[in-house]
Design an enzyme around this catalytic site. Sequence first.
Site, mmCIF file in Angstrom:
data_model
loop_
_atom_site.group_PDB
_atom_site.id
_atom_site.type_symbol
_atom_site.label_atom_id
_atom_site.label_comp_id
_atom_site.label_asym_id
_atom_site.label_seq_id
_atom_site.Cartn_x
_atom_site.Cartn_y
_atom_site.Cartn_z
ATOM 1 N N ASP A 139 0.874 -1.178 0.000
ATOM 2 C CA ASP A 139 0.000 0.000 0.000
ATOM 3 C C ASP A 139 0.907 1.223 0.000
ATOM 4 O O ASP A 139 1.731 1.385 0.904
ATOM 5 C CB ASP A 139 -0.875 -0.037 1.267
ATOM 6 C CG ASP A 139 -1.828 1.139 1.334
ATOM 7 O OD1 ASP A 139 -2.099 1.742 0.278
ATOM 8 O OD2 ASP A 139 -2.296 1.444 2.442
ATOM 9 N N ASP A 184 -3.407 2.361 -5.691
ATOM 10 C CA ASP A 184 -2.085 2.336 -5.042
ATOM 11 C C ASP A 184 -1.927 1.163 -4.076
ATOM 12 O O ASP A 184 -1.137 1.221 -3.148
ATOM 13 C CB ASP A 184 -1.851 3.646 -4.284
ATOM 14 C CG ASP A 184 -2.663 3.724 -2.998
ATOM 15 O OD1 ASP A 184 -3.822 3.292 -3.018
ATOM 16 O OD2 ASP A 184 -2.124 4.175 -1.979
ATOM 17 N N GLU A 185 -2.671 0.109 -4.298
ATOM 18 C CA GLU A 185 -2.685 -0.972 -3.318
ATOM 19 C C GLU A 185 -2.881 -2.307 -4.038
ATOM 20 O O GLU A 185 -3.706 -2.396 -4.947
ATOM 21 C CB GLU A 185 -3.888 -0.726 -2.403
ATOM 22 C CG GLU A 185 -3.793 -1.293 -1.039
ATOM 23 C CD GLU A 185 -5.098 -1.056 -0.283
ATOM 24 O OE1 GLU A 185 -5.460 -1.936 0.483
ATOM 25 O OE2 GLU A 185 -5.755 -0.015 -0.492
#
Length: 390
Positions: free
Chosen positions: A19, A115-116
């Site tokens: 993350d 973003d993960e």
Amino acid sequence: MRSRTWGVSFGKRTIVHIDMDAFFAQVEVLDHPEYRGKPLVVGGRRDSRRGVVSTASYEARKYGIRSAMPIQRAVQLCPHAIFVPPRMARYEEVSRRIFEVLETFSPLVEPLSIDEAFLDMTGTEHFYEDARHMGLELKRRIFEATSLTGSVGIAPNKFIAKLASDREKPDGLVIVPAADVDAFLTPLPVEALWGVGPKTAARLKSIGVHTVRDVRERPLSQLAQVVGPRLAAHVQALAFGRDERPVEPDIEAKSIGRETTFEEDVPDGPELRAVLARLAANVGWRLRKEGVFARTVTVKIRYPDFETHTKSRTLAEPFRDDDTLYREAARLLDEFRLRRPLRLLGVYASGLQHAAQTSLFGKREDRLSDVLDAINAKLGGRVVRRGREL
Ligand SMILES: [Mg+2]
């Protein structure tokens, strides 16, 4: 091969969760170095009446600013913070680079958001000295590609890996081997269990169940009385660290690409254009082989001093034919207005979707590409090519 020194065991699977830290804020600082070290709020300008905070930098979080908070509330909490509207196209561009890196680590990458992601690293352990090296290498490669930091958790399953990545944010790396799962989980509040929202937590607490340890110790029938049999079974399995959910790659986030590094730098001209045509044809051939269509074409260039740039275009209609790929790639290459010879040229297709999701079967240029593919399949490779590749 260094599997002998791997040391810890994750059981059947080795799952990684990554993350990025305050992702939008980090990208803004990257593009505006003058923001570094300052409270920064991404979401809207300070006079925005209805905007909400999308991401707050860690400096802004010290003032109590949180995601989903109205911008006006954030202004009250920290009047001197910098407020900027989000630039999604830019974040997506950086996100693509992150996922390109992730896909070099494992074919099983499941994006959770921009973003993960989860990665199933099972079977790749012998590439790394130990779990810490695996995590550090992942973080290092992402930093190298983007100058951004992320936090990583490594564990026997998704549930624990996600908790682990959150434990030491920002720039964290937390490893929970199978032997440490009990110590890691049992002290946590029930809210840590995936699927336990405020309502379920309140019900559990009403019978004195506050921690993961409490969930373990209660008979299932008691838990079922307050949250129902299905949720009770789910919550108790998680409390014991059991989570069999597989890592499921999302085909749309993947890309198919090909790049080539020249032995001698090549200036723009017929030779470079022929290479571009070959790369585009190779990508098209692989799209068709995989049975997918793409929406986005990306061209990557690298100058001899390693300065690297990419340009992308997303089309309204999905495609997988060589003509469209080459036409768009050539247009993107034109846009670079190359000043110097190139060391590297690459073509990528992304925004992938399965053929069944499109209504494009039977388009003329597809049939042309399909005919070439059929001939080449018989000849055992990409033998028959179009004139522009020569
Ligand atoms: Mg994040």
